[in-house]
Scaffold this motif. Structure first.
Motif, mmCIF file in Angstrom:
data_model
loop_
_atom_site.group_PDB
_atom_site.id
_atom_site.type_symbol
_atom_site.label_atom_id
_atom_site.label_comp_id
_atom_site.label_asym_id
_atom_site.label_seq_id
_atom_site.Cartn_x
_atom_site.Cartn_y
_atom_site.Cartn_z
ATOM 1 N N HIS A 208 5.482 -40.036 105.270
ATOM 2 C CA HIS A 208 5.624 -39.901 106.718
ATOM 3 C C HIS A 208 4.312 -40.311 107.377
ATOM 4 N N ASP A 210 1.867 -38.906 110.746
ATOM 5 C CA ASP A 210 1.740 -37.722 111.589
ATOM 6 C C ASP A 210 2.004 -38.122 113.039
ATOM 7 N N HIS A 265 1.551 -41.243 104.474
ATOM 8 C CA HIS A 265 1.020 -40.428 103.378
ATOM 9 C C HIS A 265 2.101 -39.481 102.898
#
Ligand code: OGA
Ligand code: NI
Length: 341
Positions: A208, A210, A265
């Motif tokens: 994903h 952030d 990440h």
């Protein structure tokens, strides 16, 4: 299928930036620091900071509070479950998901809190989405420890946003002026060790990006955070005691017109023992408009995978709209929940 593999990032592949003396440093040292930070945000999108001014004892106290909380019996933790909140506060149990049927559950449990507000906060009273009082466990000192830590890391996030702006030749408040009542989240996460023989359908956290401006992460000495490098390999980020891992989120990517990278990440705890981490996900004000604050002179597409968490540079949404949509898909509320067995 098996758990996906990753190469280990050499310590010197992720820049370690020493913020010691930031306030007192002369102009030349400050310029060098800002340039190194800016280069990291435009490259890997991840860097580490040391001598950031937050005492190790304050970080350790939050890890200890988290371990005490996660050790409680499940029914005690469920007293403050996210499924009892309309605003994603409290305890996220293992593998419990929001509305999006496509997204697999995660092998972690977590505690989520936001800026502490009183019950008569105007937005709480008005029922503005994403606004609520925090839901605290009944554990002596827990609330005070987290509120104290939240204030420190919140201030650090604003300092980083000022350094980012300076590094881009913008007024130093170009980003912080949109963070007057920030919607930043402090999470404590607990990842059990992943069985190496399991099919790998669930990960600690799936790949994903952030959502916010900048994430400031303390991790323990177990390891598990992995970053997608520009050449497409996953790199494990080795833990460094006392250092924070810092990465850029989608909203700062948009504010910088794509100059800064919101890098994908994931977390895989392949290390045989429990892992704890403390991400502080800095988010702007609820009604801040997320549109570019500058023009990228080199708007080449970065060729990143289009993840469920990606936001387009031209979407013109508010911070609140981005967060509300994302949280509803990945986390349960009092009205929606799904158990991904
Ligand atoms: C996150 C995240 C990383 C970690 O919560 O968004 O990427 O190491 N966490 O827990
Ligand atoms: Ni993340």
């Amino acid at each position: 299928m098996a758990i996906p593999s990753a190469a280990t990032l050499a310590v010197n592949e992720i820049k370690v930036i020493d913020l010691d003396g930031l306030q007192s440093a002369g102009a030349a040292k400050r310029r060098d620091l800002v340039r190194r930070i800016s280069d990291s945000c435009r490259g890997l999108g991840f860097f580490s900071i040391v001598n950031h001014g937050i005492p190790q004892a304050s970080i350790d106290a939050v890890f200890a509070a988290g371990q005490r909380f996660f050790a409680l019996p499940l029914e005690r933790k469920m007293e403050i479950s996210l499924t009892r909140s309309m605003a994603f506060r409290g305890y996220l149990p293992m593998k419990i998901m929001g509305k999006d049927q496509e997204i697999k559950g995660n092998l972690h449990e977590a505690f989520h809190c936001y800026r502490e507000v009183p019950a008569d906060d105007p937005d709480v009273l008005a029922g503005t989405p994403l606004h609520d009082v925090n839901h605290w466990p009944d554990l002596p000192g827990f609330r005070e420890t987290l509120i104290d830590y939240y204030a420190r890391v919140d201030a650090l996030s604003l300092e980083l946003l000022r350094l980012f702006a300076i590094g881009l030749d913008l007024p130093d408040d170009a980003f912080t002026r949109l963070c007057k009542r920030p919607m930043s989240a402090l999470k404590i996460m607990h990842y059990p060790a992943q069985d190496p023989a399991d099919p790998g359908e669930q990960l600690g956290v799936r790949p994903h990006t952030d959502p916010g401006t900048v994430t400031i992460l303390a991790q323990d000495n177990v390891g598990g955070l992995e970053v997608l490098s520009p050449d497409g390999t996953w790199l494990a980020v080795p833990p460094i005691r006392g250092a924070y891992v810092v990465n850029i989120g989608e909203m700062l990517k948009i504010w910088t017109d794509g100059m800064f990278a919101a890098t994908p990440h994931r977390v895989i705890n392949r290390y045989g023992r429990d892992r704890y981490s403390l991400p502080f996900v800095a988010n702007p004000d609820y009604d801040a408009l997320i549109v570019p604050q500058m023009t990228n002179p080199d708007p080449a597409p970065r060729g990143e995978p289009w993840l469920a968490t990606s936001e387009s540079l031209t979407s013109q949404k508010t911070s609140g709209a981005i967060l509300e949509r994302l949280y509803g898909r990945i986390w349960p509320t009092a009205q929606t929940q799904r158990f991904d067995a």
